[in-house]
Design an enzyme around this catalytic site. Sequence first.
Site, PDB file in Angstrom:
ATOM      1  N   GLY A   1     112.952  62.816  79.280  1.00 20.01           N
ATOM      2  CA  GLY A   1     112.865  64.232  78.950  1.00 20.01           C
ATOM      3  C   GLY A   1     114.168  64.978  79.178  1.00 20.01           C
ATOM      4  CB  VAL A   2     117.274  64.030  80.789  1.00 19.77           C
ATOM      5  CG1 VAL A   2     118.710  64.483  80.981  1.00 19.77           C
ATOM      6  CG2 VAL A   2     116.480  64.175  82.083  1.00 19.77           C
TER       7      VAL A   2
ATOM      8  CB  THR B   1     114.842  64.835  75.533  1.00 17.96           C
ATOM      9  OG1 THR B   1     113.614  64.575  74.848  1.00 17.96           O
ATOM     10  CG2 THR B   1     115.091  66.332  75.587  1.00 17.96           C
ATOM     11  CG  ASP B   2     116.736  60.521  78.417  1.00 13.06           C
ATOM     12  OD1 ASP B   2     115.779  61.207  78.862  1.00 13.06           O
ATOM     13  OD2 ASP B   2     117.767  60.320  79.082  1.00 13.06           O
ATOM     14  CD  GLN B   3     111.538  55.276  76.928  1.00 17.11           C
ATOM     15  OE1 GLN B   3     112.245  54.601  77.661  1.00 17.11           O
ATOM     16  NE2 GLN B   3     110.414  54.839  76.403  1.00 17.11           N
TER      17      GLN B   3
END
Length: 131
Positions: free
Chosen positions: A19-20, A15-17
């Site tokens: 949360g995706v 995930t990215d920052q």
Amino acid sequence: MKIDEIQIRVRYGETDQMGVVYHGNYALYLEMGRIEWLRKLGVSYKKMEEEGVMLPVVSLNINYKKSAGYDDLINVKTQLKNKPTAKIEFEYEITNELGEILTTAETTLVFIDMKTNRPTRAPKYILDLIN
């Protein structure tokens, strides 16, 4: 055509920052679905390569509909699009635990003779397993 499904728990590192799930990770999910589809059919990538045939991806098309997030349980449905020739095509649908479609995708892979580095027909044993 033949369909297989696997479940994957989204890991934090995917995930990215926000949360995706980072968009590039979907290609890995598709590969996991495809490898399991082949394995359940009775085909091993490793064995196929030992026999001199590799199967690179030559086309990838992904449509993102909804996001998946950390710790989500996603389902990757993999389906053979049509009978293999020198290429094999798959369709995918990734859904969440609620059954909502997150992503649809298609891949095309080509059977390559490793000695000549040229396209070749699908191995007979794969065609026999599919029929």
